[in-house]
Design a protein around this motif. Structure first.
Motif, PDB file in Angstrom:
ATOM      1  N   GLU A 248      68.459  11.178  -7.916  1.00 19.27           N
ATOM      2  CA  GLU A 248      68.243   9.930  -7.298  1.00 19.27           C
ATOM      3  C   GLU A 248      68.568   8.401  -8.063  1.00 19.27           C
ATOM      4  OE1 GLU A 248      68.163  11.130  -3.400  1.00 19.27           O
ATOM      5  OE2 GLU A 248      68.149   9.155  -3.741  1.00 19.27           O
ATOM      6  N   ASN A 249      68.297   8.680  -9.803  1.00 18.89           N
ATOM      7  CA  ASN A 249      67.515   7.165 -10.333  1.00 18.89           C
ATOM      8  C   ASN A 249      68.015   7.690 -11.605  1.00 18.89           C
ATOM      9  OD1 ASN A 249      66.212   6.271  -8.383  1.00 18.89           O
ATOM     10  ND2 ASN A 249      64.143   8.167  -8.558  1.00 18.89           N
ATOM     11  N   TYR A 250      68.399   6.774 -12.236  1.00 22.72           N
ATOM     12  CA  TYR A 250      68.375   6.000 -13.369  1.00 22.72           C
ATOM     13  C   TYR A 250      66.971   6.152 -13.993  1.00 22.72           C
ATOM     14  CZ  TYR A 250      73.734   6.256 -12.982  1.00 22.72           C
ATOM     15  OH  TYR A 250      74.779   6.119 -12.544  1.00 22.72           O
ATOM     16  N   TYR A 251      66.813   6.413 -15.894  1.00 21.16           N
ATOM     17  CA  TYR A 251      65.895   5.930 -16.436  1.00 21.16           C
ATOM     18  C   TYR A 251      65.985   5.663 -17.585  1.00 21.16           C
ATOM     19  CZ  TYR A 251      64.016   8.984 -12.533  1.00 21.16           C
ATOM     20  OH  TYR A 251      63.765  10.219 -11.221  1.00 21.16           O
ATOM     21  N   VAL A 252      65.161   4.528 -17.490  1.00 17.41           N
ATOM     22  CA  VAL A 252      65.261   3.324 -18.713  1.00 17.41           C
ATOM     23  C   VAL A 252      63.685   3.847 -19.550  1.00 17.41           C
ATOM     24  CG1 VAL A 252      65.966   1.695 -19.848  1.00 17.41           C
ATOM     25  CG2 VAL A 252      67.431   2.004 -18.211  1.00 17.41           C
ATOM     26  N   PHE A 253      63.281   4.806 -20.174  1.00 17.24           N
ATOM     27  CA  PHE A 253      61.896   4.680 -20.666  1.00 17.24           C
ATOM     28  C   PHE A 253      62.401   3.230 -22.948  1.00 17.24           C
ATOM     29  CE2 PHE A 253      58.098   5.968 -21.908  1.00 17.24           C
ATOM     30  CZ  PHE A 253      58.248   6.255 -23.201  1.00 17.24           C
ATOM     31  N   VAL A 254      61.354   2.955 -22.997  1.00 15.96           N
ATOM     32  CA  VAL A 254      61.558   2.117 -23.640  1.00 15.96           C
ATOM     33  C   VAL A 254      60.438   1.665 -24.431  1.00 15.96           C
ATOM     34  CG1 VAL A 254      61.470  -0.205 -24.121  1.00 15.96           C
ATOM     35  CG2 VAL A 254      63.274   0.237 -22.854  1.00 15.96           C
TER      36      VAL A 254
END
Lengths: 296, 189
Positions: A248-254
């Motif tokens: 469903e999604n893209y994820y960006v962890f910062v």
């Protein structure tokens, strides 16, 4: 010029006088001043023409026509009613619509991308350079998810490694290029030691190092290539970024820690100090043994 | 939203174009369609027009062509000029015209044969000169003048009939029926 020829010409003069300076009519107009009978005829002719032109101006277009024109052009499509009157055009339109629907249904990932994934990463890194309090402050992942649901923003799915076990500070909503995304802010105890943020001024509300953010971007509104299901770690502008996707999604962890710290957090095999969250644990159906994907 | 220039163009011309379309097609729906279609074509092709002074004539020409495409499809309509009518159409009182409403005036115009009605409508809309009307119709200037003159005679006969309904028409003059009522469509099933 004889009188009948003059009258013939003068009948083509617009009643508002817009053609009076046209050289074609100069001689004929001069004759109306010299010939009283012609002058009277012309005055009557113009009076009738003016009265009739004024009547035509009383015919008003429907109020909605202007908006329909502007809207129709903005949508760059043919006005519907015209197409309906043409059988061939209608058939073509139906075929095109069917094809578009088929593509839309079978190829959802690439339809109408509105947001570049690279832009998301860049924006996320810059946005997290300084700590910003979450809009919805909560240490309860369940409450954060409920709030995201109410706000109709994407809710994170299963998360890799130990991420779902980390304490949360809250949730936020971010909007890029008209696409609404969600952000969960974590406090990761393991990030506090040995991180670049030791230089954070004393008295700060929270050191930057232990704060990390997870952005969730709906895939239907974002175009991307090369983002896999497993987290890929990179560094940019002093931050460590991990990116991955699910259905469903893209994820960006910062986070503002080293790549090794992030690697340890997101890898199931790495040992990491945890602060178990009972709700997250329940959502994982009481999973034990090797860490498995869990939800926030 | 469309560019401000386009909105300005719409604001300036959508009503005259609607009136022209109404005169051609005889009903509001078709008039709206024609005006919409004209601006739609402009949005797609207008950039190709290099001479800004010809925008107005381009719009009216396009609407007229769209009308021909829509209403001539599958049928041939002969546009044959009638011979000159020798009879005088009679004088009209401008004040009497002033008491008409716009729809009635347009209905009278609709009674004029199409070959004369098209240039006559453009003439009374006052947007285009006789030269520009000739460009719209694709006919020589002299033909436009001739059709304007005859069209005016036709219109005045129609209006005179309206003003003096008991007056017998001049012998030899062709009186176009007025008003031109729409025939109801038969219902099937």
């Amino acid at each position: 010029m004889d009188s009948s020829r003059t009258r013939f010409l003068l009948r083509a003069l617009r009643p508002n006088g817009a053609d009076d300076a046209d050289p074609t009519f100069r001689e004929a107009l001069e004759q109306t001043h010299a010939d009283p009978e012609l002058g009277a005829w012309f005055a009557q002719e113009r009076a009738v023409d003016r009265a009739f032109a004024a009547k035509l101006r009383e015919v008003r277009a429907p109020d909605e026509l202007r908006a329909q024109i502007l809207q129709g052009v903005a949508l760059s499509r043919r006005p519907r009613r015209i197409a309906v009157r043409r059988p061939l055009a209608l058939a073509s339109l139906a075929a095109a619509a069917s094809l578009a629907l088929l593509i839309y249904t079978l190829w959802p990932v690439r339809r109408a991308p509105q947001l570049s994934f690279d832009l998301v990463v860049t924006a996320a890194v810059r946005e997290t350079a300084d700590f910003a309090a979450p809009e919805f402050a909560s240490d309860s992942p369940a409450d954060i998810r409920a709030w995201f649901r109410e706000e109709t923003v994407p809710i994170p799915g299963a998360l890799p490694g130990h991420l779902a076990d980390q304490p949360t500070l809250g949730g936020s909503i971010v909007e890029w290029e008209g696409v609404r995304c969600s952000r969960v802010t974590f406090s990761v105890p393991a990030f506090r030691a040995g991180s670049p943020s030791e230089s954070t001024p004393e008295g700060a509300t929270r050191t930057r190092s232990d704060v990390a953010h997870l952005y969730t971007v709906p895939r239907r509104s974002c175009s991307s290539q090369g983002v896999g299901r497993q987290p890929t770690i990179a560094t940019r502008e002093g931050a460590t970024i991990a990116t991955w996707r699910d259905a469903e999604n893209y994820y960006v962890f910062v986070a503002r820690v080293s790549a090794e710290h992030v690697q340890a957090l997101l890898s199931p095999s790495e040992g990491l100090a945890r602060a178990p969250d009972p709700i997250a644990s329940r959502e994982r159906n009481g999973a034990s043994g090797p860490p498995s994907p869990a939800r926030v | 939203m469309p560019a401000p220039e386009f909105q300005h163009l719409v604001d300036r011309y959508y009503e005259p174009l609607y009136r022209f379309g109404y005169s051609l097609a005889g009903n509001r729906d078709d008039a709206c369609d024609l005006a919409q279609q004209t601006f739609f074509i402009w949005a797609r092709q207008g950039h190709a027009l290099r001479d800004a002074a010809k925008v107005k004539a381009w719009l009216f020409t396009t609407l007229f062509r769209e009308f021909l495409k829509l209403h001539r499809h599958g049928k041939r309509v002969a546009l044959v000029e009638e011979p000159d009518l020798d009879t005088h159409p009679g004088d009209l009182d401008p004040a009497w015209i002033g008491r008409l409403d716009g729809e009635t005036a347009l209905e009278a115009l609709r009674g004029v044969e199409e070959i004369y009605r098209v240039p006559l409508t453009l003439f009374y809309l006052e947007e285009l000169s006789y030269k520009e009307i000739a460009d719209v119709l694709g006919v020589p200037i002299g033909t436009v003048m001739s059709r304007l003159s005859r069209g005016k005679d036709h219109l005045r006969r129609i209006l005179n009939q309206r003003a003096h309904p008991t007056t017998a028409p001049h012998e030899g003059a062709k009186i176009v029926s007025y008003p031109r009522a729409k025939q109801p469509r038969p219902h099937h099933g």
